[in-house]
Design a protein around this motif. Structure first.
Motif, PDB file in Angstrom:
ATOM      1  N   ASP A 162       0.864  -1.404   0.175  1.00  0.00           N
ATOM      2  CA  ASP A 162      -0.144  -0.221   0.286  1.00  0.00           C
ATOM      3  C   ASP A 162       0.685   1.224  -0.090  1.00  0.00           C
ATOM      4  O   ASP A 162       1.300   1.565   1.073  1.00  0.00           O
ATOM      5  N   THR A 163       1.326   1.856  -0.404  1.00  0.00           N
ATOM      6  CA  THR A 163       2.505   3.275  -1.443  1.00  0.00           C
ATOM      7  C   THR A 163       1.913   3.927  -1.344  1.00  0.00           C
ATOM      8  O   THR A 163       1.842   5.465  -1.304  1.00  0.00           O
ATOM      9  N   THR A 164       0.085   4.500  -0.617  1.00  0.00           N
ATOM     10  CA  THR A 164      -0.963   5.429  -0.728  1.00  0.00           C
ATOM     11  C   THR A 164       0.202   6.320   0.833  1.00  0.00           C
ATOM     12  O   THR A 164       0.789   5.941   1.319  1.00  0.00           O
ATOM     13  N   VAL A 165       0.270   7.466  -0.082  1.00  0.00           N
ATOM     14  CA  VAL A 165       0.777   8.101   0.879  1.00  0.00           C
ATOM     15  C   VAL A 165      -0.155   8.885   2.086  1.00  0.00           C
ATOM     16  O   VAL A 165      -1.413   9.769   1.695  1.00  0.00           O
ATOM     17  N   LYS A 166       0.059   9.383   3.749  1.00  0.00           N
ATOM     18  CA  LYS A 166      -1.096   9.537   4.338  1.00  0.00           C
ATOM     19  C   LYS A 166      -0.838  10.926   5.113  1.00  0.00           C
ATOM     20  O   LYS A 166       0.552  10.660   5.723  1.00  0.00           O
ATOM     21  N   PHE A 196       4.573  12.885   6.227  1.00  0.00           N
ATOM     22  CA  PHE A 196       4.032  11.607   5.711  1.00  0.00           C
ATOM     23  C   PHE A 196       4.234  10.345   6.056  1.00  0.00           C
ATOM     24  O   PHE A 196       5.304  10.669   6.403  1.00  0.00           O
ATOM     25  N   GLU A 197       3.902   9.523   5.817  1.00  0.00           N
ATOM     26  CA  GLU A 197       4.059   8.097   5.811  1.00  0.00           C
ATOM     27  C   GLU A 197       3.531   7.190   5.023  1.00  0.00           C
ATOM     28  O   GLU A 197       2.621   8.042   4.299  1.00  0.00           O
ATOM     29  N   THR A 198       3.629   5.940   4.517  1.00  0.00           N
ATOM     30  CA  THR A 198       4.045   5.464   3.518  1.00  0.00           C
ATOM     31  C   THR A 198       4.128   4.384   3.850  1.00  0.00           C
ATOM     32  O   THR A 198       5.651   3.836   4.306  1.00  0.00           O
ATOM     33  N   GLN A 199       3.721   3.001   3.053  1.00  0.00           N
ATOM     34  CA  GLN A 199       4.320   1.621   2.910  1.00  0.00           C
ATOM     35  C   GLN A 199       5.566   1.301   1.275  1.00  0.00           C
ATOM     36  O   GLN A 199       4.873   1.378   0.916  1.00  0.00           O
ATOM     37  N   ARG A 222       7.094   0.655   7.080  1.00  0.00           N
ATOM     38  CA  ARG A 222       6.821   1.933   7.974  1.00  0.00           C
ATOM     39  C   ARG A 222       7.568   3.436   7.195  1.00  0.00           C
ATOM     40  O   ARG A 222       8.564   3.967   7.630  1.00  0.00           O
ATOM     41  N   HIS A 253       8.490   6.881   7.468  1.00  0.00           N
ATOM     42  CA  HIS A 253       8.173   8.393   7.514  1.00  0.00           C
ATOM     43  C   HIS A 253       8.855   9.071   6.957  1.00  0.00           C
ATOM     44  O   HIS A 253       9.812   9.054   7.030  1.00  0.00           O
TER      45      HIS A 253
END
Length: 147
Positions: A52-56, A126-129, A134, A136
């Motif tokens: 899941d490469t969504t940047v949150k 932001f964080e992504t995977q 994980r 940051h």
């Protein structure tokens, strides 16, 4: 020429050749490592992992109990070896500098943790995977300089 002079010339030549060879070996460019860009690096097994490469957006919020625990751990005596004289960081982290850093974190930085946390949260976090890890990161764009 006497034997001693010839011996010194040969020994000096061999020593110089060894120095040149060592310099060449140490100064050459090494090839970039070949990494598998699909390899799983995260914890546990990769069997059920779904990327899941969504940047949150991310906000730093550290529990006060965790800060208290960190202060307590930094207050414990450390069993460190004396650093070698005049070596700085050539053989690892200098233990005297480590003592200074620990003292700063314990006595200065963590005492004002609420202020430091507020300062850090001024930036866009932001964080992504990626590959099970994980990540940051902070995105800060530089201000344009006036000419």
């Amino acid at each position: 020429m006497g034997f001693l002079v010839r011996f010194l010339v040969v020994t000096s030549s061999l020593g110089l050749a060894v120095l040149i060879q060592n310099y060449r070996l140490l100064s050459r460019s090494l090839p970039a490592p070949q990494l598998d860009l699909n390899e799983y690096w995260g914890p546990g097994s990769a069997e059920n992992y779904v990327e899941d490469t969504t940047v949150k957006p991310f906000n730093i919020k550290v529990n006060t109990e965790l800060i208290s625990d960190l202060k307590a751990q930094l207050s414990r005596p450390l069993k460190l070896h004396e650093p070698l004289e005049g070596v700085a960081f050539q053989y690892g982290f200098n233990s005297k500098e480590l003592q200074n850093i620990i003292k700063y974190w314990r006595d200065t930085y963590l005492r004002k943790w609420d202020e430091n946390e507020a300062f850090l949260n001024k930036f866009a976090h932001f964080e992504t995977q990626i590959q099970g890890l994980r990540m940051h990161f902070i995105q800060v764009k530089p201000k344009k300089r006036r000419r």
